[in-house]
Write an enzyme that holds these catalytic residues in place. Structure first.
Site, PDB file in Angstrom:
ATOM      1  N   ASP A 147       0.769  -1.222  -0.186  1.00  0.00           N
ATOM      2  CA  ASP A 147      -0.080  -0.101  -0.013  1.00  0.00           C
ATOM      3  C   ASP A 147       0.823   1.263   0.033  1.00  0.00           C
ATOM      4  OD1 ASP A 147      -1.979   1.466  -0.061  1.00  0.00           O
ATOM      5  OD2 ASP A 147      -3.063   0.751   1.906  1.00  0.00           O
ATOM      6  N   ASP A 155      -3.035   2.527  -6.058  1.00  0.00           N
ATOM      7  CA  ASP A 155      -2.038   2.782  -5.174  1.00  0.00           C
ATOM      8  C   ASP A 155      -1.654   1.607  -4.029  1.00  0.00           C
ATOM      9  OD1 ASP A 155      -4.135   2.938  -3.661  1.00  0.00           O
ATOM     10  OD2 ASP A 155      -3.571   4.969  -2.484  1.00  0.00           O
ATOM     11  N   GLU A 156      -2.367   0.336  -4.436  1.00  0.00           N
ATOM     12  CA  GLU A 156      -2.381  -0.919  -3.652  1.00  0.00           C
ATOM     13  C   GLU A 156      -2.352  -2.039  -4.629  1.00  0.00           C
ATOM     14  OE1 GLU A 156      -5.240  -1.491  -0.650  1.00  0.00           O
ATOM     15  OE2 GLU A 156      -6.542  -0.059  -1.687  1.00  0.00           O
TER      16      GLU A 156
END
Lengths: 424, 394
Positions: free
Chosen positions: A11, A104-105
């Protein structure tokens, strides 16, 4: 469960804000907020700003009051997408089994990467090093035997952290945590669990599954019980079979009228169903998202017994979910719930999403099913629209409502909202 | 605790009881992965030993003819014990608890197994009050016919059950996963006056009871609706007890689905048709349907798609109705054909209009057992199966 912890959840820390800091190094160490969207919400904030209480999805007015010194930067989604591509490339250098959850993860299965790159914790450390060295971005990584434990671990070691949960310590790690840390336990489920006296994940594990089923529903109760015992058999699937299809709309002004909400649900359900049919997919889980004027956001989902691509089914399910929130006037009759139009029931955004997707194919009929039903009707309507245009045929209640349904939701990260498909 | 027992006798009991150990050990307290051995002193060679398993849904007790030298109660890792006993040579086994271990000796073979703490083991429910008896073979046949139609998807628990309607007239069994429905009625001998009860028995458990408890000619049925945790049904045969918690929920109103009459009927040799379905289905991928086209005195079964492998077979049947075509899931059809006890099976179509056959249920029965047998559903096995539709078929 794997013999070793080989699932990584990576993350990125304050992703949008961190990307902005790369080109504005002078802002490092200062509170900074990325904000935008049609009505101005916090999209991302540096940890310096978060220290003042600023959170994602918070209205800007409130964020400014909390942190007047913050520098506010408009979003640059193209830059975030480019950074995301580079980060995912780093992940794929270690394993082909990368399942992005959003920009973003991502989940990584590194079980097969040991011979080349060493143990999963070493791989996690290497990913963190490369992210910092090559992209100047920090991330937090959870390493665990299953996806949901890895996700909990990464959340709990933020920012710039690494947490490793070996298989024999999963229960010891999970059980002291509050129930809200479990995937799928939102504020409402948490309240139900609290009423049962269940405060930790260990409390859930020690509760008979039947009790949980009665309190939370069959599927959710059984699911939580399994999670509480650390059981999550999902595999990291890079093929993107976990794609969802959704549509959402931010109203130009907040809406409290049940009829308007129901009509919007009908329109959104129709768009989701048409997308499903167009892609040759069917869905078993329908969820709705409601964002209120005060930015409280609620999502509710229901898993159907049979997968569907029928707008009437999606509509009926989403209406049921929204009605359960007391927003469609149903609660008035029973005297409960706030009156519609009250400040705290004004709706800013409404969304319908289909997930748990499968391939559409020959359909096994149900006993007692009407031979010619909505499925056939909607397919005929699809063909009519393909020939004569989108306005050729549609639900009567949407006549004269055209033009307002084409807007995309705003405020979300690219790919996560709007009409397109997003990974979940 | 110390006792001796014939290997075959113990292996039979531990093997049977171990089938009821929790299938997902992680989801239940650890103690439940054990088999409880309860040895009581009594007359020599009597059933001094009882083997118990309990997974919160199902509790089983198997009495074992053992010579108990020293009474006691121990909890042993269940699957391990069953595996050990099964592997032993056919001879007398000496079993003894020594400290925190169980010692098993059989000829020159010696096993020691760490014991679990029996204090953690929950109390097994007692056997419910008997309400009647049923013929073992007849019951096994009916369960074997009906249970395959039960659902396997846990999201709707009641559909994973066989609905057992218990009345003075008989036992009526029904199961459906909503795609097909199987019903059968059988006689029984109630031992209480005017019995009436509805029990949703997990199909897996019922099938297991029917399959394994065949050494006795009758099965005793017990019912306990007083337990606050939920009603329980008990089955006992030759001393072996299975006590199962019933499933809550509303079973679909299946009687209204059963058609009074059918418009067209085909009669086929049951085994011949089943063999043809199995053959043709080889080329049907996963859930792909088979197409059956009925014309004068024959049916053609076809499978496969244009690009891949294809198969077809023509099977003679007695049929005088109009030409009609229907798509069916081959494994559902085979479940139904496998349950027909007669040499000849009848396939009935509800709709008179052959164009509607592709969307209305198919009714499967045995040709000679069509009559009633004095139970609520007329007794005879009936199997309703909905067709599959493709978007192009209409």
């Amino acid at each position: 469960m794997a013999a070793d912890s080989a699932i990584l959840h990576v993350d990125m820390d304050a992703f949008f804000a961190s990307v902005e800091l790369r080109r504005r190094p002078e802002l490092r160490g200062r509170p900074m907020i990325v904000a935008g969207g049609e009505r101005g919400v916090v999209l991302s904030a540096t940890y310096e700003a978060r220290a003042f209480g600023v959170r994602s999805a918070m209205p800007m007015g409130r964020a400014r009051r909390m942190c007047p010194a913050a520098v506010v930067v408009p979003p640059d989604h193209a830059a975030y997408r480019a950074a995301s591509v580079e980060i995912m490339k780093i992940f794929r250098d270690f394993t082909p089994l990368v399942a992005p959850l959003s920009v973003d993860e991502a989940f990584l299965d590194v079980a097969g990467a040991r011979a080349l790159f060493g143990s999963p914790p070493r791989i996690a450390a290497a990913i963190r090093r490369r992210g910092a060295a090559e992209q100047d971005l920090t991330c937090s990584v959870g390493v665990a035997p299953s996806m949901f434990v890895a996700k909990i671990a990464s959340t709990r070691c933020k920012p710039d952290g690494l947490a490793v949960v070996p298989p024999d310590q999963v229960l010891a790690y999970l059980h002291p945590l509050p129930t809200g840390a479990l995937w799928g336990v939102g504020p409402r489920a948490e309240a139900v669990l609290t009423r049962l006296g269940l405060r930790t994940i260990g409390d859930i594990a020690g509760t008979p599954v039947d009790t949980l089923r009665r309190a939370l529903g069959d599927a959710a109760g059984a699911h939580l019980h399994r999670l509480a015992w650390g059981i999550d058999e999902r595999q990291v699937d890079p093929g993107g079979t976990d794609v969802t299809i959704g549509a959402e709309r931010t109203f130009p002004t907040d809406v409290g009228d049940p009829a308007v909400l129901a009509r919007e649900l009908l329109r959104l359900s129709g768009r989701v169903a048409a997308q499903l049919r167009h892609r040759g997919r069917t869905a078993r889980t329908i969820s709705v998202k409601v964002r209120f004027a005060d930015f409280r956001t609620i999502t509710r989902s229901r898993t159907l017994r049979d997968s569907t691509d029928v707008s009437q089914t999606i509509y009926a399910t989403s209406v049921g979910l929204v009605a359960d929130l007391g927003l469609l006037g149903v609660h008035r009759a029973s005297g409960g719930g706030p009156p519609p139009g009250a400040e705290d029931t004004m709706v800013r955004l409404l969304g319908v999403r289909a997930s748990n997707l499968g391939e559409a194919g020959p359909r096994q009929l149900l006993l007692g099913e009407r031979p010619e039903g909505w499925t056939e009707l909607e397919r005929v309507a699809d063909r009519a629209r393909a020939r004569f245009g989108a306005a050729a045929v549609g639900p009567a209640s949407l006549i004269g409502q055209r033009g307002s349904g084409g807007q995309r939701g705003s405020g979300g990260p690219p790919g996560a909202g709007g009409n397109g498909a997003a990974r979940a | 605790m110390r006792f001796s027992v014939e290997r075959d006798v113990l292996a039979d009991a531990t093997g049977w009881a171990a089938r009821n150990l929790p299938s997902r050990p992680g989801l239940t307290p650890n103690a439940l992965t054990g088999l409880l051995l309860d040895a009581t002193a009594g007359s020599a060679a009597a059933t001094g030993l009882v083997v118990c398993a309990y997974d919160t849904e199902v509790a089983v007790r198997a009495p074992v003819a053992a010579t108990v030298a020293e009474p006691g109660r121990v909890l042993v890792p269940g699957r391990l014990l069953a595996d050990i006993v099964r592997s032993l040579p056919a001879a007398v086994i000496q079993v003894a608890a020594q400290g925190d271990r169980l010692l098993l000796r059989c000829g020159s073979v010696r096993f020691t197994v760490p014991l679990m703490d029996p204090a953690d083991y929950p109390e097994l429910p007692s056997f419910p009050a008997p309400i009647g008896e049923v013929d073992t073979l007849g019951f096994a046949e009916a369960v074997g016919q009906v249970a395959p139609a039960a659902g396997r998807d846990e999201t709707v628990p009641v559909l994973t059950a066989v609905r057992l309607e218990i009345s003075g007239r008989g036992l009526s069994l029904a199961a459906t996963d909503r795609y097909r429905l199987a019903v059968r009625g059988i006689p029984w001998q109630p031992t209480v006056e005017d019995p009436w009860a509805l029990a949703h028995v997990p199909a897996k458990v019922l099938a297991d009871v029917a399959r394994t408890q065949t050494s006795a000619s009758r099965i005793v049925v017990g019912l306990d609706i007083s337990d606050p945790v939920g009603a329980r049904l008990g089955f006992a045969a030759a001393g072996r007890q299975t006590i199962v918690r019933l499933i809550d929920g509303t079973f679909p109103n299946y009687r209204k689905l059963l058609p009074e009459t059918v418009a067209h009927v085909a009669t086929a040799q049951t085994a011949e048709l089943a063999a043809a379905v199995r053959r043709v289905a080889v080329v049907a991928t996963r859930t792909a349907p088979l197409r059956f086209t009925f014309t004068q005195d024959q049916v053609v079964a076809e499978a496969g798609d244009g690009d891949g492998a294809q198969a077809s077979e023509t099977i003679p049947v007695e049929y005088t109705g109009p030409e009609l075509s229907v798509l069916l899931n081959p494994s559902y059809l085979l479940d139904g054909l496998g349950a027909v006890e007669d040499d000849e099976a009848t396939i009935g179509f509800v709709a008179a209009d052959p164009a509607q056959a592709s969307a209305r249920p198919v009714v499967l029965t045995g040709k000679d057992s069509g009559g009633g047998r004095g139970s609520p559903d007329g007794g005879a096995f009936r199997y309703l199966l909905m067709p599959i539709r493709t978007d192009t078929a209409s």
